[in-house]
Design a protein around this motif. Structure first.
Motif, PDB file in Angstrom:
ATOM      1  N   ALA A 103       0.847  -1.194   0.000  1.00 21.45           N
ATOM      2  CA  ALA A 103       0.000   0.000   0.000  1.00 21.45           C
ATOM      3  C   ALA A 103       0.880   1.240   0.000  1.00 21.45           C
ATOM      4  O   ALA A 103       2.110   1.159   0.070  1.00 21.45           O
ATOM      5  CB  ALA A 103      -0.900  -0.002   1.244  1.00 21.45           C
ATOM      6  N   HIS A 104       0.262   2.424  -0.096  1.00 24.54           N
ATOM      7  CA  HIS A 104       1.018   3.659   0.084  1.00 24.54           C
ATOM      8  C   HIS A 104       1.482   3.734   1.542  1.00 24.54           C
ATOM      9  O   HIS A 104       0.696   3.496   2.470  1.00 24.54           O
ATOM     10  CB  HIS A 104       0.150   4.884  -0.204  1.00 24.54           C
ATOM     11  N   ILE A 105       2.724   4.096   1.755  1.00 26.72           N
ATOM     12  CA  ILE A 105       3.264   4.262   3.097  1.00 26.72           C
ATOM     13  C   ILE A 105       3.725   5.713   3.229  1.00 26.72           C
ATOM     14  O   ILE A 105       4.516   6.192   2.418  1.00 26.72           O
ATOM     15  CB  ILE A 105       4.439   3.303   3.366  1.00 26.72           C
ATOM     16  N   LEU A 106       3.209   6.398   4.242  1.00 25.59           N
ATOM     17  CA  LEU A 106       3.442   7.832   4.388  1.00 25.59           C
ATOM     18  C   LEU A 106       4.147   8.149   5.699  1.00 25.59           C
ATOM     19  O   LEU A 106       3.933   7.479   6.712  1.00 25.59           O
ATOM     20  CB  LEU A 106       2.124   8.602   4.345  1.00 25.59           C
ATOM     21  N   LEU A 107       4.971   9.176   5.662  1.00 25.16           N
ATOM     22  CA  LEU A 107       5.596   9.741   6.862  1.00 25.16           C
ATOM     23  C   LEU A 107       5.289  11.235   6.849  1.00 25.16           C
ATOM     24  O   LEU A 107       5.586  11.911   5.865  1.00 25.16           O
ATOM     25  CB  LEU A 107       7.108   9.508   6.857  1.00 25.16           C
ATOM     26  N   ALA A 108       4.687  11.741   7.915  1.00 24.35           N
ATOM     27  CA  ALA A 108       4.246  13.134   7.939  1.00 24.35           C
ATOM     28  C   ALA A 108       4.615  13.801   9.252  1.00 24.35           C
ATOM     29  O   ALA A 108       4.756  13.142  10.286  1.00 24.35           O
ATOM     30  CB  ALA A 108       2.733  13.216   7.724  1.00 24.35           C
ATOM     31  N   VAL A 109       4.769  15.124   9.186  1.00 25.45           N
ATOM     32  CA  VAL A 109       4.989  15.938  10.376  1.00 25.45           C
ATOM     33  C   VAL A 109       3.986  17.078  10.367  1.00 25.45           C
ATOM     34  O   VAL A 109       3.391  17.398   9.331  1.00 25.45           O
ATOM     35  CB  VAL A 109       6.432  16.504  10.432  1.00 25.45           C
ATOM     36  N   LEU A 110       3.799  17.679  11.518  1.00 25.50           N
ATOM     37  CA  LEU A 110       2.880  18.815  11.634  1.00 25.50           C
ATOM     38  C   LEU A 110       3.585  20.074  11.173  1.00 25.50           C
ATOM     39  O   LEU A 110       4.699  20.382  11.613  1.00 25.50           O
ATOM     40  CB  LEU A 110       2.431  18.966  13.090  1.00 25.50           C
ATOM     41  N   ASP A 111       2.964  20.812  10.271  1.00 26.27           N
ATOM     42  CA  ASP A 111       3.531  22.064   9.788  1.00 26.27           C
ATOM     43  C   ASP A 111       2.399  23.060   9.601  1.00 26.27           C
ATOM     44  O   ASP A 111       1.541  22.880   8.732  1.00 26.27           O
ATOM     45  CB  ASP A 111       4.286  21.859   8.473  1.00 26.27           C
ATOM     46  N   GLY A 112       2.385  24.093  10.427  1.00 27.88           N
ATOM     47  CA  GLY A 112       1.287  25.042  10.371  1.00 27.88           C
ATOM     48  C   GLY A 112       0.006  24.352  10.776  1.00 27.88           C
ATOM     49  O   GLY A 112      -0.075  23.713  11.816  1.00 27.88           O
ATOM     50  N   ALA A 133       5.446  13.299  -1.756  1.00 26.00           N
ATOM     51  CA  ALA A 133       6.277  13.883  -0.711  1.00 26.00           C
ATOM     52  C   ALA A 133       6.397  15.383  -0.966  1.00 26.00           C
ATOM     53  O   ALA A 133       6.613  15.822  -2.097  1.00 26.00           O
ATOM     54  CB  ALA A 133       7.652  13.227  -0.705  1.00 26.00           C
ATOM     55  N   GLY A 134       6.237  16.163   0.091  1.00 25.19           N
ATOM     56  CA  GLY A 134       6.182  17.609  -0.055  1.00 25.19           C
ATOM     57  C   GLY A 134       4.765  18.130  -0.129  1.00 25.19           C
ATOM     58  O   GLY A 134       4.537  19.340  -0.034  1.00 25.19           O
ATOM     59  N   GLY A 135       3.791  17.228  -0.274  1.00 28.86           N
ATOM     60  CA  GLY A 135       2.392  17.625  -0.285  1.00 28.86           C
ATOM     61  C   GLY A 135       1.839  17.735   1.127  1.00 28.86           C
ATOM     62  O   GLY A 135       2.504  17.402   2.111  1.00 28.86           O
ATOM     63  N   ARG A 136       0.597  18.167   1.219  1.00 23.95           N
ATOM     64  CA  ARG A 136      -0.026  18.405   2.516  1.00 23.95           C
ATOM     65  C   ARG A 136      -1.390  17.726   2.586  1.00 23.95           C
ATOM     66  O   ARG A 136      -2.080  17.600   1.564  1.00 23.95           O
ATOM     67  CB  ARG A 136      -0.174  19.908   2.777  1.00 23.95           C
ATOM     68  N   LEU A 137      -1.758  17.311   3.796  1.00 22.86           N
ATOM     69  CA  LEU A 137      -3.053  16.690   4.035  1.00 22.86           C
ATOM     70  C   LEU A 137      -3.747  17.406   5.187  1.00 22.86           C
ATOM     71  O   LEU A 137      -3.083  17.879   6.124  1.00 22.86           O
ATOM     72  CB  LEU A 137      -2.874  15.207   4.384  1.00 22.86           C
ATOM     73  N   PRO A 138      -5.068  17.486   5.148  1.00 25.11           N
ATOM     74  CA  PRO A 138      -5.807  18.161   6.225  1.00 25.11           C
ATOM     75  C   PRO A 138      -5.742  17.368   7.525  1.00 25.11           C
ATOM     76  O   PRO A 138      -5.760  16.134   7.519  1.00 25.11           O
ATOM     77  CB  PRO A 138      -7.237  18.242   5.677  1.00 25.11           C
ATOM     78  N   LEU A 139      -5.711  18.077   8.638  1.00 27.98           N
ATOM     79  CA  LEU A 139      -5.579  17.420   9.932  1.00 27.98           C
ATOM     80  C   LEU A 139      -6.824  16.652  10.323  1.00 27.98           C
ATOM     81  O   LEU A 139      -6.737  15.597  10.956  1.00 27.98           O
ATOM     82  CB  LEU A 139      -5.244  18.456  11.008  1.00 27.98           C
TER      83      LEU A 139
END
Length: 270
Positions: A103-112, A133-139
């Motif tokens: 599957a898609h495997i994602l690593l994300a951090v909080l930014d703004g 990578a470099g994209g953003r997702l809603p919290l």
């Protein structure tokens, strides 16, 4: 970068950053006229600053005469305190998740006010698409976002809860009270899910990983087709990966050094 400024009230640096910010979302390549429209800057100013950015390496010109973000920015971003070492430490866990799930495997951090994807391993072709990578997702609508939001400060959570909660699908949580209950569940269970909440037909599951103070927290996620995999199994997998990454980040091992930057070609004169 040149110091000329034909638009009083804004610095040259501010205008150059506005040009770079035009490359957001799916806007990977832009023409000069598209950049001018997106920034609202005069065409003459855009032309001059684009050439400065190309000379510096912040932008690159494609064979079709359009512009894209240059690798010089990636080189500088790789030295970010928050992500330097995080991606390297996380990669074995991300790779293991991909090998098990495809599957898609994602690593994300909080930014703004969003979850910033700092790494992604793409799943097989039958898995619903997701940002790069470099994209953003809603919290409030993504699994990585919910995990990061649930473990943020109470003040930050209240700011998000009091703001607009955009409905991306009929399943998206759009009320503050429902989201508040969801965040409490995430903290209790140690894992977040998003089932058809951001994209119809996709389900994601995410867990938290914590690092040193300068690095903060990150979220690891599996994203696949709804119903294709047992959700309980997904939860166990991401929680195991999150705990493993937390342990790896807490270890005393030295960071891999970043190689020195090679000399750049002398910018052309105009």
């Amino acid at each position: 970068m040149a110091g000329r400024n034909t638009s009083p009230g804004r610095s040259v640096t501010s205008k150059a950053l506005t040009i770079l910010e035009a490359f957001t979302g799916e806007r990977v390549e832009l023409s000069m006229s598209e950049i001018a429209r997106a920034t609202g800057l005069p065409s003459s100013t855009v032309h001059r600053l684009i050439q400065d950015l190309v000379d510096w390496g912040g932008l690159e010109r494609t064979s079709e005469g359009r512009y894209c973000v240059g690798v010089r920015l990636w080189e500088i971003a790789a030295r970010s305190t928050r992500t330097y070492g995080l991606r390297e430490a996380a990669m074995p866990f991300l790779q293991s998740l991909w090998e098990v799930t495809r599957a898609h495997i994602l690593l994300a951090v909080l930014d703004g006010g969003e979850a910033l994807l700092v790494e992604k391993i793409t799943g097989t072709t039958d898995v619903p698409p997701v940002g790069r990578a470099g994209g953003r997702l809603p919290l409030h609508a993504s699994a990585v976002g919910k995990v990061l939001l649930a473990h943020s400060s109470p003040d930050f959570q209240e700011r998000v809860l009091s703001g607009p909660l955009i409905g991306y699908t009929p399943a998206t949580i759009v009320t503050a009270e429902t989201l508040r209950l969801e965040l409490a569940r995430v903290r209790r269970d140690g894992v977040a899910t998003s089932e058809d909440e951001l994209t119809p037909g996709s389900t994601s599951c995410a867990a938290l990983a914590t690092g040193p103070a300068e690095m903060g927290m990150a979220a690891i996620s599996i994203l696949g087709t709804t119903g294709a995999r047992d959700l309980r199994e997904m939860k166990i997998l991401v929680q195991t990966a999150g705990r493993g990454l937390t342990h790896a980040l807490a270890g005393p091992g030295p960071r891999q050094p970043i190689s020195p930057r090679l000399p750049r070609a002398v910018p052309r004169t105009r």
